[in-house]
Scaffold this active site. Structure first.
Site, PDB file in Angstrom:
ATOM      1  CE1 TYR A 127      -4.078  -1.873   0.024  1.00 47.33           C
ATOM      2  CE2 TYR A 127      -2.827  -3.329   1.455  1.00 47.33           C
ATOM      3  CZ  TYR A 127      -3.924  -3.097   0.647  1.00 47.33           C
ATOM      4  OH  TYR A 127      -4.857  -4.094   0.463  1.00 47.33           O
ATOM      5  CG  PHE A 147     -11.789  -0.860   9.412  1.00 47.08           C
ATOM      6  CD1 PHE A 147     -11.509  -0.658   8.067  1.00 47.08           C
ATOM      7  CD2 PHE A 147     -11.070  -0.146  10.354  1.00 47.08           C
ATOM      8  CE1 PHE A 147     -10.555   0.262   7.673  1.00 47.08           C
ATOM      9  CE2 PHE A 147     -10.108   0.781   9.965  1.00 47.08           C
ATOM     10  CZ  PHE A 147      -9.853   0.977   8.640  1.00 47.08           C
TER      11      PHE A 147
END
Length: 420
Positions: A123, A420
């Protein structure tokens, strides 16, 4: 033909989610957990990559509000459920999904994106920087004591009463305690309705040999002021019992309740080990134990942050010391952020606007993202140099980087309490 990206339709969710499960491996998601994730999925924010009728890539986002220094809750895209099938690697699918997703986040006006990285190396090239860390510990409670200050009540912990409670029945009261903590610690998300149920589900892969989830609440004058949720894994040998307590989460409104809950965990009968796998790096228990060296502590990355709108993001937080300087930002993946920005702020608020003035500091957006929540030092990033994995941060005006680093810092340390 190259796989096609399209917004997820509700009827496609099962196929889409199976693609995600296959990419991550391991046992299937427990039915109750799967049902909850399905109910929380925002279909208009979820992307599927399709090769004919086969789903070969997934990416999604949740509409969250993330606490930042100063206590504001900033609209944030919680990036999630990202995968590419092993049969379709190295075809640009990940880049295509990240491109489409960040364009959508910008269009929605969300200043931030954030994620928990399965592989952090992926990322950074999209501008995400490690902004929080999490502390894990394994404590031998036969050799380490929890030294709670005495003198504030008969039990030595500010008159706190502890009692066992059903985790589901106590969920509303516990969630209120959690909500009280959010604005005080950067990195914590304000949980939308339904999200509180994640904290009482069976862990991925089941509970193993441990107990069902247990919950103890701390009360003072009849009001819930803290809670701990945990599993108890019994174990016996010829020398007797040496069970393990695995802490899921613990929150408290005040130091007395906090200390009472930790002391309780240390003193549970028939146990000798306490494991906590995700705590803040500045968690106060480290200053209450009798021998911190015997508490095996490890750090790992937590939340990765991406500034989608540099100006709005920097203006949304406050700064520990007065700061006024010009950043020149490099952001090849989101070029709308590139250029010079004048930041002026203090503990009362901030502004961040475009400028043509000479830059005091040049830095990659990834470095700015790492420093954003106050847990990573800009001066440390500068010492990493231009080859640093976090992206460069270079000082052009003497002393400005040290002043900026001081202003960006925050106490308490930022922390993400759950994935999450």
């Amino acid at each position: 033909m190259a796989p096609q990206l399209r917004t997820l339709e509700a009827r496609e969710w099962d196929t889409w989610y199976r693609t995600l499960e296959r990419a991550f491996g391991g046992p299937p998601t427990p039915p109750e957990t799967r049902e909850l994730w399905q109910s929380l999925t925002e279909h208009d924010r979820s992307i599927g990559a399709w090769d004919g009728d086969e789903c070969v890539g997934t990416a999604g986002a949740f509409s969250l509000r993330l606490s930042v220094p100063g206590g504001a809750l900033v609209d944030t895209a919680g990036v999630t459920m990202v995968s590419v099938s092993a049969t379709h690697r190295r075809r640009g699918l990940m880049t295509a999904m990240m491109r489409r997703q960040l364009d959508d986040i910008r269009e929605r006006g969300e200043p931030l994106a954030a994620l928990v990285a399965s592989e952090p190396d992926i990322y950074g090239r999209f501008g995400y920087g490690m902004a929080t860390q999490q502390l894990s510990t394994t404590i031998d409670t036969t050799r380490v004591r929890m030294e709670v200050p005495a003198g504030e009540g008969a039990d030595g912990v500010s008159g706190v009463r502890l009692r066992y409670a059903d985790p589901v029945s106590a969920l509303t009261a516990c969630e209120a305690v959690y909500a009280d903590q959010v604005s005080g610690r950067p990195g914590m998300p304000a949980r939308p309705p339904g999200w509180e149920r994640l904290s009482v589900l069976t862990p991925q892969g089941g509970g193993g040999d441990g107990s069902p989830l247990q919950c103890v609440v701390a009360e003072r004058d009849g009001a819930t002021v803290g809670y701990a949720r945990f599993h108890n894994t019994p174990q016996w040998n010829l020398s007797g019992a040496h069970g393990t307590i695995v802490l899921r989460d613990l929150e408290a409104r005040d130091p007395g309740a906090y200390a009472a809950l930790w002391r309780f965990l240390f003193e549970i009968d028939l146990t000798s080990t306490l494991v906590a796998q995700n705590r803040p790096v500045d968690d106060a228990w480290q200053h209450l134990v009798s021998d911190v060296r015997r508490c095996e502590r490890q750090l790992r990355d937590g939340l990765f942050v991406r500034l989608v709108d540099v100006g709005a993001a920097l203006a949304a937080r406050t700064y520990r010391a007065p700061v006024e300087l010009v950043f020149e930002v490099t952001d090849p993946f989101c070029p709308w952020n590139e250029g010079r920005w004048r930041l002026a702020g203090d503990t009362g608020g901030a502004s961040c606007t475009r400028t043509r003035a000479a830059a005091d500091v040049t830095l990659h957006v990834r470095a700015l993202a790492s420093a954003y929540l106050g847990g990573v030092s800009l001066t440390a990033l500068a010492r990493a140099g231009r080859a640093g994995r976090a992206g460069r941060a270079d000082e052009l005006s003497r002393g400005t980087l040290a002043r900026a680093s001081l202003a960006f810092g925050n106490e308490p340390a930022p922390w993400l309490p759950h994935s999450f």
